[in-house]
Design an enzyme around this catalytic site. Structure first.
Site, PDB file in Angstrom:
ATOM      1  N   HIS A 195      36.207  30.280  32.750  1.00 36.22           N
ATOM      2  CA  HIS A 195      36.405  30.069  34.183  1.00 36.22           C
ATOM      3  C   HIS A 195      35.067  29.799  34.873  1.00 36.22           C
ATOM      4  O   HIS A 195      34.018  29.706  34.232  1.00 36.22           O
ATOM      5  CB  HIS A 195      37.177  31.231  34.808  1.00 36.22           C
ATOM      6  CG  HIS A 195      36.504  32.575  34.712  1.00 36.22           C
ATOM      7  ND1 HIS A 195      35.253  32.819  35.201  1.00 36.22           N
ATOM      8  CD2 HIS A 195      36.935  33.752  34.171  1.00 36.22           C
ATOM      9  CE1 HIS A 195      34.926  34.078  34.996  1.00 36.22           C
ATOM     10  NE2 HIS A 195      35.933  34.667  34.346  1.00 36.22           N
ATOM     11  N   HIS A 248      31.953  32.009  33.993  1.00 37.67           N
ATOM     12  CA  HIS A 248      31.338  31.677  32.697  1.00 37.67           C
ATOM     13  C   HIS A 248      30.595  30.350  32.800  1.00 37.67           C
ATOM     14  O   HIS A 248      29.472  30.210  32.314  1.00 37.67           O
ATOM     15  CB  HIS A 248      32.407  31.521  31.607  1.00 37.67           C
ATOM     16  CG  HIS A 248      33.319  32.702  31.455  1.00 37.67           C
ATOM     17  ND1 HIS A 248      34.678  32.578  31.406  1.00 37.67           N
ATOM     18  CD2 HIS A 248      33.048  34.025  31.338  1.00 37.67           C
ATOM     19  CE1 HIS A 248      35.224  33.772  31.251  1.00 37.67           C
ATOM     20  NE2 HIS A 248      34.255  34.671  31.220  1.00 37.67           N
ATOM     21  N   CYS A 308      37.642  53.818  30.755  1.00 38.93           N
ATOM     22  CA  CYS A 308      38.345  52.638  31.272  1.00 38.93           C
ATOM     23  C   CYS A 308      38.581  51.698  30.099  1.00 38.93           C
ATOM     24  O   CYS A 308      37.621  51.257  29.457  1.00 38.93           O
ATOM     25  CB  CYS A 308      37.534  51.932  32.359  1.00 38.93           C
ATOM     26  SG  CYS A 308      38.253  50.330  32.785  1.00 38.93           S
ATOM     27  N   CYS A 348      36.932  48.147  30.754  1.00 41.99           N
ATOM     28  CA  CYS A 348      35.481  48.054  30.543  1.00 41.99           C
ATOM     29  C   CYS A 348      35.082  48.527  29.152  1.00 41.99           C
ATOM     30  O   CYS A 348      33.956  48.304  28.720  1.00 41.99           O
ATOM     31  CB  CYS A 348      34.722  48.915  31.549  1.00 41.99           C
ATOM     32  SG  CYS A 348      34.983  48.457  33.236  1.00 41.99           S
ATOM     33  N   CYS A 364      38.388  53.177  38.111  1.00 45.41           N
ATOM     34  CA  CYS A 364      37.270  52.384  37.601  1.00 45.41           C
ATOM     35  C   CYS A 364      36.717  51.531  38.738  1.00 45.41           C
ATOM     36  O   CYS A 364      37.478  50.825  39.396  1.00 45.41           O
ATOM     37  CB  CYS A 364      37.756  51.481  36.465  1.00 45.41           C
ATOM     38  SG  CYS A 364      36.618  50.126  36.139  1.00 45.41           S
ATOM     39  N   HIS A 383      37.480  47.643  37.773  1.00 41.14           N
ATOM     40  CA  HIS A 383      38.867  47.171  37.645  1.00 41.14           C
ATOM     41  C   HIS A 383      39.823  47.780  38.673  1.00 41.14           C
ATOM     42  O   HIS A 383      40.950  47.314  38.807  1.00 41.14           O
ATOM     43  CB  HIS A 383      39.397  47.467  36.241  1.00 41.14           C
ATOM     44  CG  HIS A 383      38.764  46.604  35.190  1.00 41.14           C
ATOM     45  ND1 HIS A 383      37.560  46.916  34.597  1.00 41.14           N
ATOM     46  CD2 HIS A 383      39.154  45.434  34.643  1.00 41.14           C
ATOM     47  CE1 HIS A 383      37.246  45.972  33.729  1.00 41.14           C
ATOM     48  NE2 HIS A 383      38.187  45.061  33.734  1.00 41.14           N
ATOM     49  N   LYS A 432      35.458  39.731  46.452  1.00 43.40           N
ATOM     50  CA  LYS A 432      34.782  39.780  45.154  1.00 43.40           C
ATOM     51  C   LYS A 432      35.625  38.977  44.167  1.00 43.40           C
ATOM     52  O   LYS A 432      36.845  39.034  44.190  1.00 43.40           O
ATOM     53  CB  LYS A 432      34.698  41.240  44.709  1.00 43.40           C
ATOM     54  CG  LYS A 432      34.015  41.411  43.362  1.00 43.40           C
ATOM     55  CD  LYS A 432      33.860  42.890  43.055  1.00 43.40           C
ATOM     56  CE  LYS A 432      33.100  43.147  41.775  1.00 43.40           C
ATOM     57  NZ  LYS A 432      33.817  42.822  40.572  1.00 43.40           N
ATOM     58  N   LYS A 483      37.292  39.724  37.550  1.00 44.35           N
ATOM     59  CA  LYS A 483      37.498  39.067  36.271  1.00 44.35           C
ATOM     60  C   LYS A 483      38.966  38.780  36.011  1.00 44.35           C
ATOM     61  O   LYS A 483      39.311  37.929  35.230  1.00 44.35           O
ATOM     62  CB  LYS A 483      36.968  39.958  35.147  1.00 44.35           C
ATOM     63  CG  LYS A 483      35.467  40.076  35.170  1.00 44.35           C
ATOM     64  CD  LYS A 483      34.965  40.868  33.996  1.00 44.35           C
ATOM     65  CE  LYS A 483      33.473  41.094  34.152  1.00 44.35           C
ATOM     66  NZ  LYS A 483      32.866  41.733  33.031  1.00 44.35           N
TER      67      LYS A 483
HETATM   68  O1  ME8 Z   1      30.894  40.794  29.938  1.00 44.22           O
HETATM   69  N1  ME8 Z   1      30.220  35.035  39.101  1.00 44.22           N
HETATM   70  O2  ME8 Z   1      31.911  39.014  28.908  1.00 44.22           O
HETATM   71  P1  ME8 Z   1      32.679  38.322  30.127  1.00 44.22           P
HETATM   72  C1  ME8 Z   1      29.206  34.730  38.289  1.00 44.22           C
HETATM   73  N2  ME8 Z   1      31.429  40.045  26.552  1.00 44.22           N
HETATM   74  N3  ME8 Z   1      29.237  34.906  36.971  1.00 44.22           N
HETATM   75  C2  ME8 Z   1      30.340  35.425  36.428  1.00 44.22           C
HETATM   76  C3  ME8 Z   1      31.452  35.765  37.202  1.00 44.22           C
HETATM   77  C4  ME8 Z   1      31.360  35.550  38.611  1.00 44.22           C
HETATM   78  N4  ME8 Z   1      32.333  35.822  39.452  1.00 44.22           N
HETATM   79  N5  ME8 Z   1      32.406  36.238  36.387  1.00 44.22           N
HETATM   80  C5  ME8 Z   1      31.895  36.203  35.134  1.00 44.22           C
HETATM   81  C6  ME8 Z   1      31.178  40.157  28.933  1.00 44.22           C
HETATM   82  N6  ME8 Z   1      30.652  35.705  35.144  1.00 44.22           N
HETATM   83  C7  ME8 Z   1      30.648  40.594  27.589  1.00 44.22           C
HETATM   84  C8  ME8 Z   1      29.195  40.143  27.470  1.00 44.22           C
HETATM   85  S1  ME8 Z   1      26.925  39.942  26.095  1.00 44.22           S
HETATM   86  C9  ME8 Z   1      26.255  40.665  24.770  1.00 44.22           C
HETATM   87  C10 ME8 Z   1      28.555  40.548  26.178  1.00 44.22           C
HETATM   88  C11 ME8 Z   1      29.780  35.469  33.991  1.00 44.22           C
HETATM   89  O3  ME8 Z   1      33.560  37.300  29.498  1.00 44.22           O
HETATM   90  C12 ME8 Z   1      28.485  36.249  34.094  1.00 44.22           C
HETATM   91  O4  ME8 Z   1      27.539  35.678  33.259  1.00 44.22           O
HETATM   92  O5  ME8 Z   1      33.298  39.333  30.997  1.00 44.22           O
HETATM   93  C13 ME8 Z   1      28.914  37.586  33.536  1.00 44.22           C
HETATM   94  O6  ME8 Z   1      27.797  38.363  33.154  1.00 44.22           O
HETATM   95  C14 ME8 Z   1      29.728  37.126  32.357  1.00 44.22           C
HETATM   96  O7  ME8 Z   1      30.421  35.948  32.820  1.00 44.22           O
HETATM   97  C15 ME8 Z   1      30.730  38.156  31.866  1.00 44.22           C
HETATM   98  O8  ME8 Z   1      31.539  37.551  30.887  1.00 44.22           O
END
Ligand code: ME8
Length: 638
Positions: A20, A23, A128, A131, A145, A148, A299, A302
């Site tokens: 999305h 990412h 959680c 998380c 949490c 979430h 906000k 995710k």
């Molecule tokens: O946390 N705005 O994976 P994830 C900006 N697997 N960037 C965002 C965002 C937003 N609203 N939402 C997500 C994980 N991101 C773990 C990481 S690393 C060893 C393991 C981006 O799929 C941002 O880079 O939940 C965030 O840190 C990442 O996606 C989280 O991706």
């Protein structure tokens, strides 16, 4: 500049969600940074990948009725395809289910266990599942949490623990001695804030009875590895820890930098450095943390589907435009708000108007007035030097900003240059020079200056707008981009130039939210017309109205000026017009003319003029704009 080595990583994304906007934004930032460093001649390695173990993946797979591996395979492929489609130049893509990763995780676990850094114990706490971590009482908000907003589950179980607490003082000292270790500074302060509370040991296992989907502990097969302990290790497993040549050159030689969103600061700034320290592995060089995109003011969580929808705009408006918006609109480190409106606004103003028009008029003028090729310049005038200095300033500005991952500042520096060149074109008016055979050399110098500035932009813009930058370079015959080619004067006279109309079509704002939002640009801009195109809303700022001339008289001591008393609707005002050589005052009385009604007042020969009469002029003939049907004075003209 001496070439440097640069190893940059993105987070590895969970495969419980399709790619999305969030990412994409991190991955695009990483790609822009790596393209920039490659342009400077640095040796660059960009890593991204997917995080595939843990509760939430197992749960999603169960919901979908497939095995976790089949589920992970599908989503990992979606990430890989998305990055390919967006033109991401990653050198590797690591998946935590690959054997090359699992063996390294097990080797590090074994090493830590052998060294007494891991012990077996019992822990009870609020967990959680989203998380995949325990929350301390302080972190819990309303019993839920904080991320979430779901209820937590109290879990008490025996697990393996990493002695993280013993590294607390060491980590504080490291952060104090390396002010750049975590940047921007607000996040460094946030980490120091966490470290003011006692640091707990970290539970690094999950019992198999509860979770099977993970890497088994090498010293106890009744447990699998905690997903964060597994995931962080990707940054070294991907480059061949402990003795691969890439590991040696990239990681061990202190060239590694991470780029993450603020949501995963703690694992990266606390767990990871302490894990590395305990395992006797060198630390990363720097952790770069960006803020969050929010949608509609709230906000961007995710679990919300609209982040996926927002991402679909990349196909609607084009990858370059999407990339530009993400890089331009976010102040690195702070949150930014995403909306289609803001996106379209930037696209129209910065891309279609400023950049697209410049590319179009510059190439059109070189083709039309330079005979299809870049002419050889004559001596440079101060105005030409100012453009050259503008390019040099932009190069320095980009370099300074990019050292701090400040993409928005880098782009602002480039847009300063675009503004300078657009104003230069307006002021030099090559279309006028082209009419005067005596100004041939001056015209050649102006066209050369414009061509050289455009070539510079084709290089400077490459990390941010790779598609458009390649088209710009193609139009001025410049080959593959490199910062080494930014020196002024490298554009060879005689280089054939092609016209570049419609680089970024304007988006019809009314249609922006409908399915057929994008429409092609109107006709290619006419170089003769000269000035940059403006959006309709800019034109709408000019208030044109019909006015009736009540009285007219010559201004004393002026050959050119007439003082007019005019009626605009109910209002009477005084206005000074430069038409005395073309109209007899008596002929004007009773006529209806068109005026700019909202011009700031100006004093001419001691008379305050409130507005401007519109007139056309051609080779000495001046003709006032009048109306071909009668309408009352005060009527709006548009
Ligand atoms: O946390 N705005 O994976 P994830 C900006 N697997 N960037 C965002 C965002 C937003 N609203 N939402 C997500 C994980 N991101 C773990 C990481 S690393 C060893 C393991 C981006 O799929 C941002 O880079 O939940 C965030 O840190 C990442 O996606 C989280 O991706």
């Amino acid at each position: 500049m001496t070439p440097r080595t640069f190893y940059l990583t993105t987070p590895i994304y969970y495969v419980n969600a399709r790619p999305h906007l969030g990412h994409a934004s991190t991955t695009i930032m990483a790609d822009a940074m790596c393209r920039y460093r490659r342009l400077r001649g640095d040796r660059v390695y960009l890593l991204t990948g997917t995080d595939e173990h843990g509760d939430r993946i197992a749960q999603e797979a169960a919901k979908a009725g497939v095995s976790p591996q089949a589920y992970a395979d599908e989503i990992a492929a979606a990430f890989r395809d998305t990055w390919r489609r967006l033109g991401i130049t990653n050198d590797d893509f690591i998946r935590t289910t690959e054997p090359r990763h699992a063996v390294v995780v097990q080797a590090i676990l074994q090493k830590l266990h052998d060294a007494g850094e891991i012990y077996f114990g019992e822990y009870g706490g609020n967990y959680c599942f989203g998380c995949e971590r325990f929350y301390t009482d302080k972190e819990i908000v309303d019993g839920k949490c904080p991320d979430h907003q779901t209820p937590l589950t109290f879990i008490k179980e025996q697990n393996y623990f990493f002695r993280m607490s013993k590294y607390q003082d060491w980590l504080i000292k490291h952060l104090e001695e390396h002010p750049d270790f975590v940047q921007p500074e607000r996040y460094r302060n946030e980490v120091l804030g966490f470290l003011r509370e006692p640091l707990q040991d970290l539970s690094i296992s999950r019992p198999r009875t509860r979770l099977q989907w993970g890497i088994p502990l090498p010293f106890d097969d009744q447990y699998v590895t905690y997903v964060w302990f597994d995931a962080l290790i990707n940054y070294v497993s991907a480059v061949g820890y402990p003795d691969g040549p890439l590991y040696r050159d990239l990681w061990a030689a202190d060239h590694a930098e991470h780029l993450i969103g603020k949501d995963i600061l703690k694992p990266h700034a606390v767990y990871w450095p302490t894990m590395l320290k305990a395992a006797g592995i060198p630390l990363y060089h720097r952790l770069n943390v960006h803020g969050y995109w929010t949608l509609g003011g709230g906000k961007m969580s995710k679990s919300v589907g609209n982040v996926v929808e927002a991402f679909s705009l990349t196909d609607k408006y084009g990858h370059d435009a999407f990339r530009y918006f993400l890089l331009r609109e976010m102040n690195f480190g702070l949150d930014a708000s995403f909306s289609e409106e803001a996106f379209v606004g930037r696209l129209n103003a910065d891309l279609a108007n400023d950049l697209g028009n410049l590319a179009s008029r510059a190439t059109t003028m070189i083709v039309n007035f330079g005979g299809g090729a870049v002419p050889a310049p004559g001596p440079a005038a101060p105005e030409d030097m100012a453009v050259r200095e503008g390019l040099e300033r932009a190069v320095a500005g980009v370099s300074q900003a990019m050292d701090a991952f400040a993409f928005q500042r880098a782009l602002a520096a480039i847009w300063e240059l675009i503004g300078t060149v657009n104003r230069y074109v307006d002021a030099m008016a090559p279309w006028a020079l082209a009419k005067d055979p005596d100004k041939r050399e001056r015209l050649a110098t102006v066209l050369y200056t414009i061509g050289e500035a455009l070539r510079g932009l084709g290089i400077l813009l490459d990390p941010f707008l790779p598609g458009a930058a390649a088209k710009i370079r193609g139009a001025v015959g410049a080959p593959a981009p490199s910062h080494a080619d930014l020196g002024w004067g490298r554009l060879a006279p005689g280089t054939p130039v092609t016209k570049l109309p419609g680089l970024f079509p304007r988006i019809d704002v009314g249609a922006a939210s409908g399915p057929a939002g994008a429409r092609p640009a109107a006709a290619a801009p006419n170089a003769e017309a000269g000035l940059a195109k403006i959006p309709i809303d800019e034109f709408a700022k000019v208030e044109l109205r019909v006015a009736e001339v009540l009285a007219a008289e010559k201004v004393a001591k002026s050959k050119k000026l007439l003082k007019l008393t005019i009626k605009v609707g109910e209002e009477t005002r005084t206005l000074v017009a430069g038409v005395a050589e073309h109209y007899d005052p008596a002929d004007l009385v009773g006529r209806k003319v068109v005026i700019v009604a909202n011009l700031m007042p100006a004093t001419l020969m001691g008379i305050e003029s409130n507005g401007m009469v519109l007139a056309a002029s051609h080779e000495g003939t001046v003709s006032l704009l009048t109306l071909d049907k009668d309408v009352p004075s005060g009527s709006r003209v548009k």
